[in-house]
Motif scaffolding. Structure first.
Motif, PDB file in Angstrom:
ATOM      1  N   ARG A 285      50.202  42.334  41.291  1.00  0.00           N
ATOM      2  CA  ARG A 285      48.807  41.971  41.521  1.00  0.00           C
ATOM      3  C   ARG A 285      48.765  40.491  41.893  1.00  0.00           C
ATOM      4  N   VAL A 286      48.310  40.201  43.088  1.00  0.00           N
ATOM      5  CA  VAL A 286      48.289  38.836  43.625  1.00  0.00           C
ATOM      6  C   VAL A 286      46.846  38.455  43.959  1.00  0.00           C
TER       7      VAL A 286
ATOM      8  N   ARG B   4      37.810  42.405  46.988  1.00  0.00           N
ATOM      9  CA  ARG B   4      37.177  41.099  47.142  1.00  0.00           C
ATOM     10  C   ARG B   4      36.594  40.650  45.809  1.00  0.00           C
ATOM     11  N   GLY B   5      36.670  39.347  45.532  1.00  0.00           N
ATOM     12  CA  GLY B   5      36.180  38.802  44.275  1.00  0.00           C
ATOM     13  C   GLY B   5      34.679  38.935  44.135  1.00  0.00           C
ATOM     14  N   SER B   6      34.212  38.860  42.897  1.00  0.00           N
ATOM     15  CA  SER B   6      32.783  38.977  42.602  1.00  0.00           C
ATOM     16  C   SER B   6      32.060  37.689  42.951  1.00  0.00           C
ATOM     17  N   GLY B   7      30.720  37.717  42.855  1.00  0.00           N
ATOM     18  CA  GLY B   7      29.924  36.537  43.139  1.00  0.00           C
ATOM     19  C   GLY B   7      30.248  35.391  42.212  1.00  0.00           C
ATOM     20  N   GLU B   8      30.458  35.670  40.935  1.00  0.00           N
ATOM     21  CA  GLU B   8      30.809  34.629  39.993  1.00  0.00           C
ATOM     22  C   GLU B   8      32.150  34.014  40.362  1.00  0.00           C
TER      23      GLU B   8
ATOM     24  N   ILE C   2      40.591  36.923  46.818  1.00  0.00           N
ATOM     25  CA  ILE C   2      40.954  38.276  47.218  1.00  0.00           C
ATOM     26  C   ILE C   2      42.078  38.739  46.292  1.00  0.00           C
ATOM     27  N   GLU C   3      41.903  39.892  45.697  1.00  0.00           N
ATOM     28  CA  GLU C   3      42.923  40.452  44.816  1.00  0.00           C
ATOM     29  C   GLU C   3      43.607  41.606  45.525  1.00  0.00           C
ATOM     30  N   ILE C   4      44.918  41.549  45.565  1.00  0.00           N
ATOM     31  CA  ILE C   4      45.688  42.571  46.261  1.00  0.00           C
ATOM     32  C   ILE C   4      46.740  43.137  45.326  1.00  0.00           C
TER      33      ILE C   4
END
Length: 249
Positions: free
Chosen positions: A158-159, A189-193, A214-216
């Motif tokens: 997880r990167v 994709r990351g959240s608003g926070e 971005i989490e991959i």
């Protein structure tokens, strides 16, 4: 080895050790052929099953011998076995034709056996299996890496990286440079926070662009140690976090 009614706790532990050894041997054969369930999974399942049998045979002797009470208290342990199967099944899933969660499900099975043994008063067998569990978890992966017979290992990484700076290209090229093959990946994709946190970090570095995390999740395969690629990816400037999700088994 046949135990009598006066079986001692150390004799039970010997039986458990034999189950661990034989289950490991079966798992070793499966892992040598690069199958989904390897040494850890087979060892945990065999060890847990052996402890359930020990509890069923010796965990209720104090109840059955009091005034010749005619009952079958082991039926409660049988219900525990059935119920824990549903929990374990919910932990196993398939991702891109790779089975995940088998070892976690097996550890739940062992935990249920340990709890049943402790509840039945067989404390030392429960302690023995708990200690064996830690040996399986920490020592078996080391053994597996040394006994792969040249077979590549499979991991899920997880990167987390900053969007818009070409980080994904760098991540993939780094994996290739370290002789890892990328079997597939999914991005989130990351959240608003999370976005606000990134914006504050960028402003602190006096940059004018805004970006998101971005989490991959990368599914990689290779003969090198997983720590190698984790270390290399952590050194990339655009990467903020790298973690090993699991190792296929």
């Amino acid at each position: 080895m046949i135990f009598s009614a006066e079986t001692q706790w150390w004799q039970m532990c010997v039986a458990l050790a034999v189950a661990l050894l034989l289950s490991t041997a079966i798992g070793f054969e499966r892992q040598s052929k690069n199958k989904s369930a390897g040494m850890r999974t087979h060892a945990m399942v065999g060890l847990g099953a052996a402890l359930f049998m020990v509890v069923s045979k010796y965990g209720f002797s104090d109840v059955l011998m009091v005034d010749l009470v005619r009952l079958d208290p082991s039926r409660l342990a049988a219900q525990v076995i059935s119920g824990i199967g549903f929990i374990g099944a919910g932990l196993v899933f398939v991702r891109r034709n790779q089975v995940r969660g088998l070892t976690t499900a097996a550890s739940i099975w062992v935990t249920a056996a340990v709890g049943t043994s402790a509840g039945a008063g067989l404390v030392w067998p429960a302690v023995f299996v708990t200690a064996a569990h830690f040996v399986i978890v920490y020592a078996y992966p080391v053994m597996s890496r040394k006994l792969r017979f040249g077979l590549p290992g499979r991991w899920v990484l997880r990167v987390t990286y900053l969007d818009g700076v070409g980080a994904l290209r760098d991540v993939l090229s780094t994996c290739t440079e370290e002789s890892f093959q990328v079997q597939g990946f999914t991005t989130t994709r990351g959240s608003g926070e999370t976005k606000r946190v990134v914006e504050r970090l960028i402003q602190r570095d006096e940059a004018t662009v805004t970006a998101e995390f971005i989490e991959i999740e990368l599914e990689i395969e290779g003969s090198a140690a997983s720590s190698t690629i984790v270390s290399r990816l952590s050194q990339l400037g655009s990467v903020t976090e790298v973690s090993l999700v699991d190792e296929a088994e």
